[in-house]
Design a protein around this motif. Structure first.
Motif, short mmCIF file in Angstrom:
data_model
loop_
_atom_site.label_atom_id
_atom_site.label_comp_id
_atom_site.label_asym_id
_atom_site.label_seq_id
_atom_site.Cartn_x
_atom_site.Cartn_y
_atom_site.Cartn_z
N SER A 13 14.14 -12.07 -1.91
CA SER A 13 14.37 -12.62 -0.58
C SER A 13 14.68 -11.51 0.43
O SER A 13 14.73 -11.76 1.62
N ASP A 14 14.84 -10.29 -0.07
CA ASP A 14 15.11 -9.14 0.78
C ASP A 14 13.78 -8.54 1.23
O ASP A 14 13.06 -7.93 0.45
N ARG A 15 13.47 -8.70 2.50
CA ARG A 15 12.18 -8.24 3.01
C ARG A 15 12.04 -6.72 2.94
O ARG A 15 10.93 -6.21 2.82
N ASN A 16 13.14 -6.00 3.00
CA ASN A 16 13.07 -4.55 2.87
C ASN A 16 12.57 -4.15 1.47
O ASN A 16 11.83 -3.18 1.32
N VAL A 17 12.98 -4.90 0.46
CA VAL A 17 12.53 -4.64 -0.90
C VAL A 17 11.03 -4.85 -0.99
O VAL A 17 10.30 -4.03 -1.55
N ILE A 18 10.53 -5.94 -0.41
CA ILE A 18 9.10 -6.23 -0.44
C ILE A 18 8.32 -5.15 0.32
O ILE A 18 7.29 -4.67 -0.17
N GLU A 19 8.81 -4.75 1.48
CA GLU A 19 8.11 -3.72 2.25
C GLU A 19 8.05 -2.40 1.48
O GLU A 19 7.01 -1.73 1.47
N HIS A 20 9.13 -2.04 0.81
CA HIS A 20 9.13 -0.82 -0.01
C HIS A 20 8.12 -0.94 -1.15
O HIS A 20 7.37 0.01 -1.43
N MET A 21 8.08 -2.10 -1.80
CA MET A 21 7.11 -2.32 -2.88
C MET A 21 5.69 -2.17 -2.35
O MET A 21 4.84 -1.53 -2.98
N LEU A 22 5.43 -2.78 -1.20
CA LEU A 22 4.08 -2.70 -0.63
C LEU A 22 3.69 -1.25 -0.35
O LEU A 22 2.58 -0.84 -0.67
N ASP A 23 4.62 -0.50 0.23
CA ASP A 23 4.32 0.91 0.52
C ASP A 23 3.99 1.68 -0.76
O ASP A 23 3.06 2.50 -0.78
N GLU A 24 4.72 1.41 -1.82
CA GLU A 24 4.45 2.07 -3.10
C GLU A 24 3.12 1.60 -3.70
O GLU A 24 2.34 2.40 -4.19
N PHE A 25 2.88 0.29 -3.66
CA PHE A 25 1.66 -0.26 -4.26
C PHE A 25 0.41 0.13 -3.49
O PHE A 25 -0.67 0.25 -4.08
N VAL A 26 0.52 0.30 -2.17
CA VAL A 26 -0.64 0.75 -1.38
C VAL A 26 -1.11 2.10 -1.91
O VAL A 26 -2.32 2.35 -2.02
N LEU A 27 -0.18 2.96 -2.26
CA LEU A 27 -0.54 4.28 -2.80
C LEU A 27 -1.28 4.16 -4.14
O LEU A 27 -2.03 5.06 -4.51
N LEU A 28 -1.08 3.05 -4.82
CA LEU A 28 -1.72 2.82 -6.11
C LEU A 28 -2.99 1.98 -6.00
O LEU A 28 -3.60 1.65 -7.01
N GLY A 29 -3.37 1.62 -4.78
CA GLY A 29 -4.61 0.89 -4.59
C GLY A 29 -4.50 -0.58 -4.28
O GLY A 29 -5.48 -1.32 -4.40
N LEU A 30 -3.31 -1.04 -3.88
CA LEU A 30 -3.14 -2.46 -3.53
C LEU A 30 -4.11 -2.84 -2.43
O LEU A 30 -4.29 -2.10 -1.46
N ASP A 31 -4.73 -4.02 -2.57
CA ASP A 31 -5.68 -4.51 -1.58
C ASP A 31 -5.11 -5.58 -0.66
O ASP A 31 -5.60 -5.75 0.46
N GLY A 32 -4.11 -6.33 -1.12
CA GLY A 32 -3.66 -7.44 -0.30
C GLY A 32 -2.32 -8.01 -0.67
O GLY A 32 -1.68 -7.60 -1.64
N VAL A 33 -1.92 -9.01 0.13
CA VAL A 33 -0.65 -9.73 -0.04
C VAL A 33 -0.95 -11.22 0.00
O VAL A 33 -1.66 -11.70 0.89
N GLU A 34 -0.39 -11.96 -0.94
CA GLU A 34 -0.51 -13.41 -0.92
C GLU A 34 0.52 -13.96 0.06
O GLU A 34 1.64 -14.29 -0.31
N ALA A 35 0.12 -14.05 1.32
CA ALA A 35 1.02 -14.55 2.36
C ALA A 35 1.19 -16.05 2.27
O ALA A 35 2.28 -16.58 2.47
N TYR A 36 0.09 -16.75 2.00
CA TYR A 36 0.11 -18.21 1.90
C TYR A 36 0.45 -18.58 0.46
O TYR A 36 -0.35 -18.36 -0.45
#
Length: 105
Positions: A13-36
């Motif tokens: 529920s901590d959006r900062n945690v999610i943003e940090h994860m996204l930043d790390e995963f983008v470096l590993l090739g993340l393509d997207g986020v399941e927003a819906y």
């Protein structure tokens, strides 16, 4: 296929945690986020779309239906007023095509 972070509200529920994860995963090739997804409010969906776009990620969605044990989640429509735009399918297809050609963005 594409790599997507599924249902962020169920991760933290901590959006900062999610943003940090996204930043790390983008470096590993993340393509997207399941927003819906069935775990978030309309505000959560808007926020997830914003952080996805800030990172040049596609936005996806899913009902999170995993069988009748979830009760109020129905296949294809999730919970409540969840509506997943067809644009998500188009963006996934475009991301797959880019991956096949080696293009980015």
């Amino acid at each position: 296929g594409v790599a997507v972070l599924a249902h962020p509200p169920f991760i933290s529920s901590d959006r900062n945690v999610i943003e940090h994860m996204l930043d790390e995963f983008v470096l590993l090739g993340l393509d997207g986020v399941e927003a819906y997804n069935s775990g978030g409010s309309n505000d959560d969906i808007d926020w997830a779309m914003t952080v996805a776009h800030q990172r040049n990620l596609i936005v996806t969605g899913g009902s999170d239906f995993h069988g009748d044990s979830k009760g109020d989640i129905t296949i294809g429509s999730g919970r409540g007023n969840l509506k997943i735009p067809y644009r998500c399918v188009e963006d996934i297809r475009a991301a797959v095509a880019r991956r096949k050609t080696g293009a980015t963005g």
